[in-house]
Structure formats: C-alpha cells, structure tokens
Write an enzyme that holds these catalytic residues in place. Structure first.
Site, mmCIF file in Angstrom:
data_model
loop_
_atom_site.group_PDB
_atom_site.id
_atom_site.type_symbol
_atom_site.label_atom_id
_atom_site.label_comp_id
_atom_site.label_asym_id
_atom_site.label_seq_id
_atom_site.Cartn_x
_atom_site.Cartn_y
_atom_site.Cartn_z
ATOM 1 N N LYS A 35 40.665 2.846 21.521
ATOM 2 C CA LYS A 35 40.973 3.884 20.538
ATOM 3 C C LYS A 35 41.823 3.325 19.391
ATOM 4 C CE LYS A 35 41.872 8.277 22.526
ATOM 5 N NZ LYS A 35 42.889 9.226 23.032
ATOM 6 N N THR A 119 51.625 21.525 25.324
ATOM 7 C CA THR A 119 51.912 22.861 25.863
ATOM 8 C C THR A 119 52.436 22.713 27.286
ATOM 9 O OG1 THR A 119 50.117 23.685 24.527
ATOM 10 C CG2 THR A 119 50.883 25.131 26.291
ATOM 11 N N GLU A 149 52.171 23.490 18.937
ATOM 12 C CA GLU A 149 51.125 23.258 17.933
ATOM 13 C C GLU A 149 50.121 24.401 17.974
ATOM 14 O OE1 GLU A 149 49.377 22.172 15.110
ATOM 15 O OE2 GLU A 149 50.902 20.701 15.690
ATOM 16 N N LEU A 151 47.128 24.312 15.981
ATOM 17 C CA LEU A 151 45.909 23.947 15.239
ATOM 18 C C LEU A 151 44.647 24.226 16.058
ATOM 19 C CD1 LEU A 151 44.682 21.017 16.406
ATOM 20 C CD2 LEU A 151 46.656 20.138 15.204
ATOM 21 N N LYS A 207 54.060 29.636 22.402
ATOM 22 C CA LYS A 207 52.767 28.939 22.469
ATOM 23 C C LYS A 207 51.836 29.614 23.488
ATOM 24 C CE LYS A 207 49.611 25.775 22.355
ATOM 25 N NZ LYS A 207 48.858 25.255 21.261
ATOM 26 N N CYS A 263 42.367 24.625 25.237
ATOM 27 C CA CYS A 263 43.597 25.434 25.282
ATOM 28 C C CYS A 263 43.461 26.751 26.033
ATOM 29 C CB CYS A 263 44.075 25.711 23.866
ATOM 30 S SG CYS A 263 44.682 24.225 23.065
ATOM 31 N N LYS A 323 32.669 24.961 20.697
ATOM 32 C CA LYS A 323 32.543 25.692 19.431
ATOM 33 C C LYS A 323 32.014 24.705 18.396
ATOM 34 C CE LYS A 323 37.083 25.031 17.397
ATOM 35 N NZ LYS A 323 38.229 25.664 16.788
#
Ligand code: UDX
Length: 438
Positions: A35, A119, A149, A151, A207, A263, A323
């Site tokens: 990566k 989270t 976060e 996003l 959150k 999430c 999605k």
C-alpha cells in the site's frame, strides 16, 4: 503542524490528504508495504473519486512510510484511523487500535496529542490515555482526544473539507488548543465547518448515536416501503412527502435492499452490545438491525417465490459494492444474496464497474463448493445475456441509466428485481419488474 496519520484506509488516507491540503505536514503510516509503495507512486489503494487528484496537489507536503518509529517520535499530533471491525458478539474489535498504541508508546520521545478517529466504545479514549501514560517515560505526557469522523465513502473528500461538523472530545485545555489549531483553517472561509468541543465520552457517543440514527432512518423507511407495497402506496412519493418536513429531513429516506458498508452494520451492533452489557438495551437499535437483516433478503425471497426452483437458473447480479462510487464490499447485501443464489443451485453472472476484485477476495474466504457457478462480467450487456432474472444491488449510474429495452432484448425472460428503485415504473411496463415499496 507535524501530523502523523496511522492506518491508511478509507478514513486515514482521506484525513491525511485533507490535512496536508489545508497546510499541515503529514506523514501517513501503515504496516502494509504494498500500500505504501503504491501511495509513494501517487496511486490510491482505494477507489475514492477525486482522491488521486488531491494527492498529486499535496505531494510535497505528504509522506508515506512503514517506519512508524521515526514518524511517531517527531509528531505534534498522531491521528489513529485504523478499523474497529465487529467481533462475533457484536462488540468492536480494538486489536488494531491497541497495537498502534503499543507502537506509539515505544516510539514517543516528547509530549504528544493522540487523536482517536476510529469508532470506539464509550470510555475507550480514557482507557487508552491511561495505558499510554503508564507505558511512556515519566517525563512524557500523552493527551488522548476523541475526534470522530463522519465522512461517507464516495464523497469523502468533500465530507472532510466541508464537514457537517468537527467534534473534538477532550477536557484538557492544552489538548483543546492544539486541536483548534489543527482544524482552524476548516472553521474559516470557504469551509466554515461548525466546531464543537465536548467531553471525550460525549464525542465517542456522538459518533455511534449519529450513525445508528441514520441506520434507524433507513430501516424505518424500508419497513414503511414494505407496507406501502402491500397497501398500494408508492414509497418514493411517501419519502418525498415526509422529507418536505424539515424536522424529518429528506436524506436517508431512500428505501432499498438494506444498508451495508463499514459503519452502519458494525456500529449498530456495537452500540446494541454496549447497551446490553450496561443493562439498558436499546430496543430501537435491536429492531433496526433485525429489519436490515430481513430487508437484505427481500429480492431473493421474492425471486424464490416467483421461480420456485432456482436450480439451473441463470441470474445476473448487477452491482456488488455496498453503494455506488466505492469499491468497498464490507457487509454489502450482494454477498449474502449471491451466496444464497449459489446455494440454491443457480448460476450467477455478476457485474460491477469497480468491485469485482474485492468481491473475489471475499468469496474466496467463504468456504463454498459451488463457486464455479459464479462468473464476473465487465459489461452489463454480457452479464444479463440469456439470464432468467436480474437482481440489482447497487445504484451505479450506468445501471440507473441503462437502456431498459435491452432487458427484453438480451434476457431469456425479462424479469428484473430492483433493490434500489433505479427505474421509473412506466419505463418497465413490458418487463416483469419487482422493486421496493412501489
Ligand atoms: C456512513 C455515514 O453516512 C458516515 O457519516 C459515517 O462516517 C460512515 O458511515 P458510508 O458507510 O460511507 O457512510 O455510506 P452511506 O452513504 O451513509 O450509506 C450507508 C448504507 O446505507 C449504504 O448501503 C446505502 O446504500 C444505504 N442507504 C443510504 C440507504 O439504503 N438509503 C438511504 O437513504 C441512504
């Protein structure tokens, strides 16, 4: 400010790139060498619209490395963005967070702010601060700040720069002042992001409560959709009518085949787990999880009812990712549906514009002996050709804008099960068409 971001996934990478864009010197650390090498060459390991372009704009202010020791030892702020996947009992697995904290503890040479973006269950930031300060030299002080976060994948850069809010959880004045400096550019023109300082536990709860509320909204609209269908109402008109009430709002009221992603599934389960062990069970969240599990199978159950025996039938699955605009497949409804189709003896032709490689990795991990009945296609035309039915799992623009006449032309029988309400009912008159809540 010298910032290190640890864990270069969907959250960490976007955060690092955005912080360097607003003026900070950023080092991104990950243990995955492949990566890091890709990133050094300007290639993003994840599919996120606009990310590579932004990476190229900031390339002089951002570094990618596996050498966590030198990165952590020279930082003013270390941001942890590693994953907290669910355990079998629904609780959040903190192994990645804990192992990054161990590396931080062994590397620190000066006082530092450690920011937890991952989270985590309420109380984790307190626990981590205690542990870190026990492990570092007595002359060093570590301040842990909760900074969740919000996003969304697919719009992550916009969601970070023009965030709905920045939540900073700390009771310490010094840590609060450093965090304010870190985010100050985003609180000003052109971003004008609202900035809220809270306690650490409140930030952690904001959150979970936010994600679970959105998940709840989706499960609610999915249940209403199912009722609409049996009563003859149209969920799209109903959602529109509800959304005009500003108290309800018009977002997250799109009925479909259930929520997936990294999430909502894990955060609903984690909060439910946390509430249960604290003996204040969140019944709404329990229901939300159950509704979502059932909703994911709504197309499959209808298809089985209609075709009776799926053995030897060829089914096209359009869309694999949870999605559009992401290559992420975590908890995507496509997985359980394809597994069920294969287990029922069907042949599956799967199409996705970017998710095929990740799907192959996931299906490899599932121990199945009928995987050879699954084929992947890079064009919708090829995927639907000579099939008995089509199942739509993701509303990718090229699926939504597909010439529906081709379902009649190319399929054995034009039979479409649409989990994302991609088409107008009028345009599907000559096709056997099942959609959600209409
Ligand atoms: C979500 C939250 O939106 C984000 O704030 C948080 O930080 C991470 O989790 P993400 O998982 O990227 O972001 O996707 P999101 O756009 O929220 O969609 C989640 C799932 O809900 C998808 O499977 C989507 O298809 C589904 N969904 C969303 C619906 O079924 N109906 C809707 O109206 C909206």
């Amino acid at each position: 400010m010298r910032v290190t971001v640890s864990g270069i996934g969907y959250v960490g990478l976007v955060t690092g790139v955005a912080l360097s864009y607003i003026g900070h010197t950023v080092t991104c650390v990950d243990i995955n060498e492949e990566k890091i090498n890709m990133l050094k060459n300007g290639i993003s390991p994840i599919y996120e619209p606009g990310l590579e372009e932004l990476m190229s704009k900031v390339r002089n202010k951002i570094n990618f490395t596996t050498d966590y020791k030198s990165a952590y030892s020279t930082s003013d702020v270390i941001i942890i963005g590693v994953g907290t996947p669910e355990r079998e009992d629904g609780s959040a697995n903190l192994d990645y967070v804990n192992s990054v904290c161990e590396q931080i503890a062994e590397s620190l040479r000066k006082n530092c702010i450690v920011v937890l973006k991952s989270t985590v269950p309420i109380g984790t930031n307190d626990e981590i601060e205690r542990k870190l300060n026990n492990e570092v030299k007595t002359s060093i002080k570590v301040y842990v700040v909760s900074n969740p976060e919000f996003l969304s994948q697919g719009t992550a850069i916009h969601d970070t720069l023009f965030a709905s809010r920045i939540i900073v959880g700390t009771d310490d004045k010094y840590a609060a002042s450093v965090m304010h400096k870190l985010y100050e550019p985003l609180t000003k023109e052109p971003y004008n992001v609202p900035y809220l300082l809270t306690s650490r536990k409140s930030a952690e709860m904001i959150k979970y409560a936010s994600n679970d509320f959105l998940a709840l909204k989706i499960s609610y609209i999915n249940e209403i959709a199912n009722l609409c269908k049996s009563l003859g109402a149209n969920i799209e008109e109903v959602s529109k009518g509800m959304g005009l009430d500003s108290r309800i709002g018009n977002s997250f009221l799109k009925a479909g085949i259930g929520y997936g992603g990294s999430c909502f599934p894990k955060d609903t389960k984690a909060l439910h787990w946390l509430s249960t062990i604290n003996r204040i069970e969140l019944k709404t969240i329990k229901a939300c999880i159950e509704v979502n599990e059932t909703q994911k199978l709504i197309l499959f159950n209808q298809l089985k009812k209609d075709l009776v025996d799926l053995h030897g039938k060829t089914i096209a699955v359009l869309g694999l990712t949870f999605k559009p605009n992401t290559d992420d497949l975590r908890d995507a409804p496509s997985i359980i549906n394809i597994v069920n189709l294969l287990n029922s003896g069907a042949n599956v032709k799967a199409y996705d514009p970017v998710g095929i490689n990740n799907f192959k990795k996931i299906i490899k991990k599932i121990d199945m002996n009928n995987c050879y009945n699954l084929e992947f296609y890079e064009s919708i035309d090829d995927a639907i050709k000579d099939t008995d039915a089509v199942m739509i799992m993701t509303e990718w623009p090229n699926i939504v804008n597909y010439d529906v006449a081709k379902y009649k032309k190319l399929m054995k029988v034009p039979r479409v099960y649409d989990g994302r309400n991609c088409y107008k009912l009028e345009s599907m008159k000559d096709i056997i068409y099942f959609s959600i809540g209409r």
